[in-house]
Structures are given as C-alpha cells and as structure tokens.
Design an enzyme around this catalytic site. Structure first.
Site, PDB file in Angstrom:
ATOM      1  N   TYR A  86      69.050 -32.056  64.102  1.00  0.00           N
ATOM      2  CA  TYR A  86      69.525 -31.253  62.974  1.00  0.00           C
ATOM      3  C   TYR A  86      68.336 -30.687  62.192  1.00  0.00           C
ATOM      4  CZ  TYR A  86      71.327 -30.200  58.346  1.00  0.00           C
ATOM      5  OH  TYR A  86      71.612 -29.573  57.165  1.00  0.00           O
ATOM      6  N   GLY A 105      82.167 -22.986  50.084  1.00  0.00           N
ATOM      7  CA  GLY A 105      81.653 -24.361  50.054  1.00  0.00           C
ATOM      8  C   GLY A 105      81.247 -24.776  48.652  1.00  0.00           C
ATOM      9  N   GLY A 127      84.361 -25.459  53.930  1.00  0.00           N
ATOM     10  CA  GLY A 127      84.638 -24.806  52.648  1.00  0.00           C
ATOM     11  C   GLY A 127      86.137 -24.866  52.363  1.00  0.00           C
ATOM     12  N   LYS A 161      67.325 -26.638  61.551  1.00  0.00           N
ATOM     13  CA  LYS A 161      67.007 -25.978  60.285  1.00  0.00           C
ATOM     14  C   LYS A 161      65.575 -25.415  60.328  1.00  0.00           C
ATOM     15  CE  LYS A 161      69.554 -25.681  57.334  1.00  0.00           C
ATOM     16  NZ  LYS A 161      70.703 -24.745  57.116  1.00  0.00           N
ATOM     17  N   ASP A 192      83.583 -16.909  54.931  1.00  0.00           N
ATOM     18  CA  ASP A 192      83.707 -18.357  55.176  1.00  0.00           C
ATOM     19  C   ASP A 192      84.808 -18.595  56.196  1.00  0.00           C
ATOM     20  OD1 ASP A 192      82.798 -20.943  53.065  1.00  0.00           O
ATOM     21  OD2 ASP A 192      84.182 -21.296  54.730  1.00  0.00           O
ATOM     22  N   ILE A 196      78.131 -25.422  47.149  1.00  0.00           N
ATOM     23  CA  ILE A 196      77.105 -24.635  46.435  1.00  0.00           C
ATOM     24  C   ILE A 196      77.545 -23.174  46.337  1.00  0.00           C
ATOM     25  CG2 ILE A 196      74.700 -23.856  46.430  1.00  0.00           C
ATOM     26  CD1 ILE A 196      73.920 -26.406  47.913  1.00  0.00           C
TER      27      ILE A 196
END
Ligand code: UDP
Length: 331
Positions: free
Chosen positions: A150, A11, A37, A154, A32, A13
C-alpha cells in the site's frame, strides 16, 4: 479558481472540503463511486446551488476526463482507505490507487488543470525518526506485506505526480496526511479513534493493539482541509510535497484512557496481540509517526488549531449522534 473537482468527495475529508469551498464561494463537483464515501456526508453540500454530484469511479478514464474538463482544479482524494480495507482487499486497493491516480493526472495534464494529490504518512513506512520531514527516507519491508505494498502504491502516485510536473509542466501538489480524524470518520475501516470511542460508549472492552506504547499524532479534519485549501491557492506549491499533520504525540494506551475519562465509560482496556487484531496477513505496525510541518508552515502559515481533547470531544459527540441516528454521519 472558480470550480473544483473533488474525487472521493463523498468521503470523510472530501465532504468537509466540499463544504469549505462552497462556503468560500467556489463551485464544487464531487466524483465518487460511494464505495467508502457516503451520500449522507454530502447532505449539507448537496443543498448548495453551486454543488454537483457525479456518481462514478476514478477507474473509468472517460468519466475522469469529462469531469476534469469541466473544472479549473482537481483535488484527488479518491483512494482505498483504512488499514482494515487495505488488508482485506489488497488488489483492489492497489489498482484503485495507481490506476485512479494515473487517470486523474493524465486528465489534469490534458486540460492543464492544477491538481492536488492526497498522499499519506504511510510513505515513510517504519521510519520512526523524531520528526519526519518530507525528504526523510522511506523504510519499508517487503512488498509481500500488504502494508508496504500500500505504501508503495501511494509512492507510485507521488512519483507520477512529480514526474508529470517535472517533465510535462503539470501544476501538481502532493500532500501527505498524518492520521486525520474528526466527525464523519466511520469506525468501519479500523481507524483507532472512532473505534475506541464507539467501544467506550457501548461499554465494551477497548481494543488496544500490541502493548499500546505505539504513538500517533492526530490532526483534526478541519485543520487538514485548511491546509488543502491554502495549498490549492498557493502558486508556489506546484511540484512540491507537503506533510500535513499535528506534531502532538500520544500513545494509543493514553488515547484510550483519555477517551474513557471523557466519556465516563466503564469500559476496560483490552490489550489485543497484533496477530489477533488483524487476521489477514500483511500487517505490521509503526511504532511512531510524527510529522515535521515546517515546510507547509513556511509557505502558507499553516498550523493545526485543534488539540486532541477537542478532537476527542467531537468524535464522542459524533458517535453519540451516530448511535441515536441523528447525525448526518450516521451509519
Ligand atoms: N489501533 C488500536 N486499536 C484499534 C485500532 C487501531 O490499538 O482498535 C492502533 C493501531 O494498531 C495503530 C494505531 O492504533 O497503532 C492507529 O491505527 P489507525 O488504523 O487509526 O491508523 P494508522 O496510523 O495505523 O494508519
């Protein structure tokens, strides 16, 4: 710390982090599933002899387990990314975040590996305080609104990481990223800078949602990666949560105007009502989101180095390369 596993390493980052670790002489394994990504992001990292790519998903417990066993530390970046994707696929986003993290933390615990978990400023929800410190309240709406679901997913990840740390002694770190931007971030998940830059270069109307007075702080991916590497190598970071972001605020209207000025674009700003911007239910915008980064600065001396103009110039150059198909970030 010789070898680092990066989940979601193809991805935006993750691929920059992979390069930075390889340049510093470390071995890198990327796991991944290439859902968001892209292999092209790993063009440079992939040429390095100390790099290994494993195609697979964090939803597969065994894959995560095997990958974790073979490394010294894990950076868990694999997650549903971008407001647009989250609104389009709430169930998949929720499950990827929660189950994926569960697998990563379980395996890190099993093999006693250090793990850095990527969280987000979405945690704070609608809290629009002057500066959000890590202990600030979460102000969120009902779980039926996808954005808050969402945010909750997290939060569950963070809860898991911290509980593993407190109850099992897992060496876990949580980083909350605030609007990370830079080359390789695609316009396809709705992120404002790549989108507005692309529109400006194409001479299309620049879609500013709402009245454009909402504010954000944008942090260059290079600075974000610097914080990840610094925290990953700092023993005292264990069991702690850190904000990682810039405190330089800009309204989205001002952002659009700066992009127009820097691209010499003939585009005009089109204010799009929120109801039209996000056709899916479950969107609510944050007015403001500014981090207090005293904690990360005190521990590792981190401060963002890149200002917004530099960020915009790079995003513009990246999009221009993109359009010509010349950039490895092309899509
Ligand atoms: N936004 C916008 N036009 C776009 C995309 C986004 O005005 O084409 C706004 C969005 O409503 C939000 C801000 O830009 O207020 C940042 O959006 P993004 O999705 O990049 O990140 P967020 O901070 O919302 O997670």
């Amino acid at each position: 710390m010789e070898k680092v596993l990066i989940t979601g390493g193809a991805g935006f980052i993750g691929s920059w982090l992979a390069e930075r670790l390889l340049d510093a002489g470390q071995d890198v394994v990327v796991l991944d599933d290439l859902s968001t990504g892209r292999e092209s992001n790993l063009e440079r990292a992939g040429k390095h002899p100390n790099f290994e790519f494993r195609y697979g998903t964090v939803l597969d417990r065994l894959t995560v387990d095997e990958a974790t066993r073979d490394v010294d530390a894990v950076v868990h970046l694999a997650a549903a990314v971008g407001v647009e994707l989250i609104l389009r696929q709430p169930l998949r986003s929720f499950i990827t975040n929660i189950r994926g993290s569960e697998h990563v933390l379980e395996s890190a615990h099993r093999y006693r590996r250090r793990v850095l978990v990527a969280s987000t400023s979405e945690i704070y929800g609608k809290n629009d305080a002057e500066a959000l410190a890590e202990g600030a309240d979460r102000i969120i709406g009902p779980p039926s609104v996808t954005r808050w679901a969402y945010s909750t997913s997290k939060a569950v990840e963070e809860i898991l990481a911290l509980a593993y740390h407190r109850e099992m002694g897992l060496d876990a770190i949580v980083c909350r990223f605030f609007n990370t931007v830079g080359p390789r971030q695609t316009a396809s998940h709705g992120m404002v800078i790549p989108r507005l830059v692309r529109q400006a270069l194409a001479g299309e109307p620049m879609t500013v949602y709402g009245d454009g007075s909402q504010q954000r702080c944008f942090c260059h991916v290079d600075d974000t990666v610097e914080a990840i590497v610094g925290l990953l190598h700092e023993p005292q970071a264990a069991g702690e949560v850190f904000n990682v972001g810039s405190d330089n605020e800009v309204t989205i209207s001002e952002l659009a105007n700066r992009i127009i000025a820097r691209t010499d674009s003939s585009s005009e700003i089109e204010f799009v009502p929120y109801e039209e911007a996000y056709v899916h239910d479950g969107y609510e915008d944050m007015r403001r989101r500014r981090p207090d980064t005293t904690k990360v600065r005190a521990l590792i001396g981190w401060m963002p180095k890149h200002d917004l103009d530099h960020i915009l110039d790079e995003a513009i150059a990246d999009a221009r390369g993109d359009a010509a198909g010349a950039s490895p970030a092309a899509r």
